[in-house]
Design a protein around this motif. Structure first.
Motif, short mmCIF file in Angstrom:
data_model
loop_
_atom_site.label_atom_id
_atom_site.label_comp_id
_atom_site.label_asym_id
_atom_site.label_seq_id
_atom_site.Cartn_x
_atom_site.Cartn_y
_atom_site.Cartn_z
N ASN A 1 3.94 7.16 6.54
CA ASN A 1 2.55 6.81 6.24
C ASN A 1 2.43 6.06 4.92
O ASN A 1 1.68 5.08 4.82
CB ASN A 1 1.68 8.07 6.21
CG ASN A 1 1.39 8.59 7.60
OD1 ASN A 1 1.70 7.95 8.60
ND2 ASN A 1 0.80 9.77 7.69
N LEU B 1 1.10 2.18 4.37
CA LEU B 1 0.04 1.83 3.42
C LEU B 1 0.52 0.77 2.43
O LEU B 1 -0.21 -0.18 2.12
CB LEU B 1 -0.43 3.08 2.67
CG LEU B 1 -1.32 4.02 3.49
CD1 LEU B 1 -1.34 5.41 2.87
CD2 LEU B 1 -2.74 3.47 3.56
N HIS C 1 0.47 -2.65 4.06
CA HIS C 1 -0.87 -3.23 4.13
C HIS C 1 -1.33 -3.73 2.76
O HIS C 1 -1.99 -4.77 2.67
CB HIS C 1 -1.86 -2.20 4.68
CG HIS C 1 -1.84 -2.09 6.18
ND1 HIS C 1 -2.77 -2.69 6.99
CD2 HIS C 1 -0.98 -1.46 7.00
CE1 HIS C 1 -2.49 -2.44 8.25
NE2 HIS C 1 -1.41 -1.69 8.30
N LEU D 1 -7.66 0.35 0.51
CA LEU D 1 -6.33 0.82 0.88
C LEU D 1 -5.74 1.72 -0.21
O LEU D 1 -5.12 2.75 0.09
CB LEU D 1 -5.40 -0.36 1.14
CG LEU D 1 -5.72 -1.22 2.36
CD1 LEU D 1 -4.92 -2.52 2.33
CD2 LEU D 1 -5.43 -0.45 3.64
N LEU E 1 -3.32 6.88 11.59
CA LEU E 1 -3.42 6.09 10.36
C LEU E 1 -3.42 4.60 10.67
O LEU E 1 -4.16 3.83 10.04
CB LEU E 1 -2.27 6.43 9.42
CG LEU E 1 -2.25 5.68 8.09
CD1 LEU E 1 -3.52 5.97 7.29
CD2 LEU E 1 -1.01 6.04 7.27
N LYS E 2 -2.61 4.16 11.64
CA LYS E 2 -2.60 2.75 12.02
C LYS E 2 -4.00 2.31 12.46
O LYS E 2 -4.48 1.23 12.08
CB LYS E 2 -1.61 2.52 13.15
CG LYS E 2 -0.14 2.53 12.73
CD LYS E 2 0.75 2.23 13.92
CE LYS E 2 2.22 2.19 13.52
NZ LYS E 2 3.10 1.92 14.69
N LEU F 1 -6.36 2.01 9.48
CA LEU F 1 -6.12 0.81 8.67
C LEU F 1 -6.63 -0.45 9.38
O LEU F 1 -7.15 -1.36 8.72
CB LEU F 1 -4.63 0.68 8.36
CG LEU F 1 -4.05 1.80 7.49
CD1 LEU F 1 -2.58 1.55 7.20
CD2 LEU F 1 -4.82 1.95 6.19
N VAL G 1 -10.24 -0.46 8.72
CA VAL G 1 -10.53 -0.87 7.35
C VAL G 1 -10.57 -2.40 7.26
O VAL G 1 -11.51 -2.98 6.69
CB VAL G 1 -9.48 -0.31 6.37
CG1 VAL G 1 -9.59 -0.97 5.01
CG2 VAL G 1 -9.65 1.20 6.24
N TRP G 2 -9.56 -3.06 7.83
CA TRP G 2 -9.52 -4.51 7.78
C TRP G 2 -10.69 -5.14 8.53
O TRP G 2 -11.30 -6.10 8.05
CB TRP G 2 -8.19 -5.02 8.36
CG TRP G 2 -7.06 -4.95 7.38
CD1 TRP G 2 -6.04 -4.05 7.37
CD2 TRP G 2 -6.83 -5.81 6.26
NE1 TRP G 2 -5.19 -4.29 6.32
CE2 TRP G 2 -5.65 -5.36 5.63
CE3 TRP G 2 -7.50 -6.90 5.74
CZ2 TRP G 2 -5.13 -5.99 4.49
CZ3 TRP G 2 -6.99 -7.53 4.60
CH2 TRP G 2 -5.82 -7.07 3.99
#
Length: 324
Positions: free
Chosen positions: A62, A66, A69, A117, A142-143, A146, A149-150
């Motif tokens: 994880n 991160l 990213h 992030l 988590l993927k 993320l 988030v983007w």
């Protein structure tokens, strides 16, 4: 949202920003900006190559995800912000035309995304330290987080930062901007509010990062007091050191920009142009610091960098028994 062409054509000097005799400071900024681009592009590309193909960063899955990213955000920030800044600084005028001036609203996305992030990474580390067995988030979950988030920043940041009717070239930022950084006292109230909201995109994650890392320091201190010295604990401590260093450098780099975004909300609108300019270079320190941090805190990545710069990357894979 049209582009103010006159602002591109008329602002052909850095005198209002750096003073009439600005050759020495200009040369220094040119050298520093070049360093930012070299490390921002080269260093973060090396991080992505090493972590994705050669597993060169020794951390839990994880944390590595991160960091990948964050490296991608740093690459995007270098391309969208600091390459145009270098050219504009050298030429003392905007040379990229009307279309790329319009596209400048997108340059805020990687900075806002990185702030989010970093905050997520800090909170994840707190969870892991509090409950090593169950604290880590599922990797697939988590993927998805993320990706969300983007998508959030890709959609919302241009909407907020691009709300101003006219985009203009801003000498103090060596870039085009949807905010009128030079004449904030003449900007309508609703645009000041929008600028404050966009500032929260940096301020809230920064605040969350500070709080989370204070908790991390307390948890690490408690662990040391308990006398834990297992191999797992030592490995976790190395990851904590790396992540904490990344987070605190991020905080120090972003605080000047956060403050500048917030000042007009409290009536302080006459910010000197050179302060705006230096705040952008303060943020750049965060871009170049991360690859350097990995080189000093992660032995495997340092070895990978040595193999890479001596053109022996394939041998690194064989030596480390990694089959891509």
């Amino acid at each position: 949202m049209p582009v103010d062409i006159s602002s591109i054509q008329n602002n052909t000097s850095l005198d209002p920003v750096l003073g009439p005799d600005h050759t020495p400071i200009k040369l220094f900024l040119l050298l520093y900006n070049t360093l930012v681009i070299l490390l921002g592009l080269g260093g973060n590309s090396l991080v992505l190559l090493g972590s994705t193909k050669y597993r060169a960063i020794q951390m839990d899955r994880n944390s590595v995800l991160l960091l990948e990213h964050i490296a991608a955000a740093d690459l995007a920030a270098t391309l969208l912000q600091y390459i145009p800044m270098l050219v504009t600084l050298a030429a003392e005028r905007w040379l990229f035309g009307e279309f790329l001036c319009f596209c400048a609203v997108f340059r805020y996305i990687p900075f806002a995304a990185e702030a989010g992030l970093i905050a997520i990474m800090s909170c994840h580390r707190v969870r892991v330290l509090r409950d090593p067995l169950r604290g880590s988030l599922d990797h697939d979950v988590l993927k998805k987080v993320l990706v969300g988030v983007w998508v959030f920043y890709l959609v919302s940041v241009p909407c907020i930062t691009g709300i101003r009717p006219v985009i203009k070239y801003t000498p103090s930022h060596l870039h085009c901007s949807s905010f009128d950084w030079e004449n904030m006292e003449e900007v309508p109230s609703y645009l000041r509010i929008m600028r404050l909201v966009s500032g929260l995109y940096l301020a809230l994650p920064t605040l969350l990062t500070i709080i989370a890392n204070i908790f991390i320091l307390r948890l690490v201190y408690s662990t040391r007091q308990s006398g834990s010295s297992s191999t797992t604990s030592k490995h976790s401590s190395k990851a904590v050191r790396t992540i904490s260093l990344i987070c605190w450098i991020f905080v120090a780099s972003y605080i000047p920009t956060v403050v500048i975004f917030a000042l007009p909300a409290v009536g302080m609108s006459n910010i000197p142009p050179w302060v705006n300019c230096m705040s952008m270079y303060a943020v750049s320190f965060n871009l170049i610091a991360n690859p350097v941090i990995y080189s000093f805190t992660n032995r495997r990545f340092a070895e990978f960098a040595k193999y890479f710069f001596t053109c022996r990357v394939g041998q690194f894979g064989r030596d480390m028994n990694i089959h891509s």
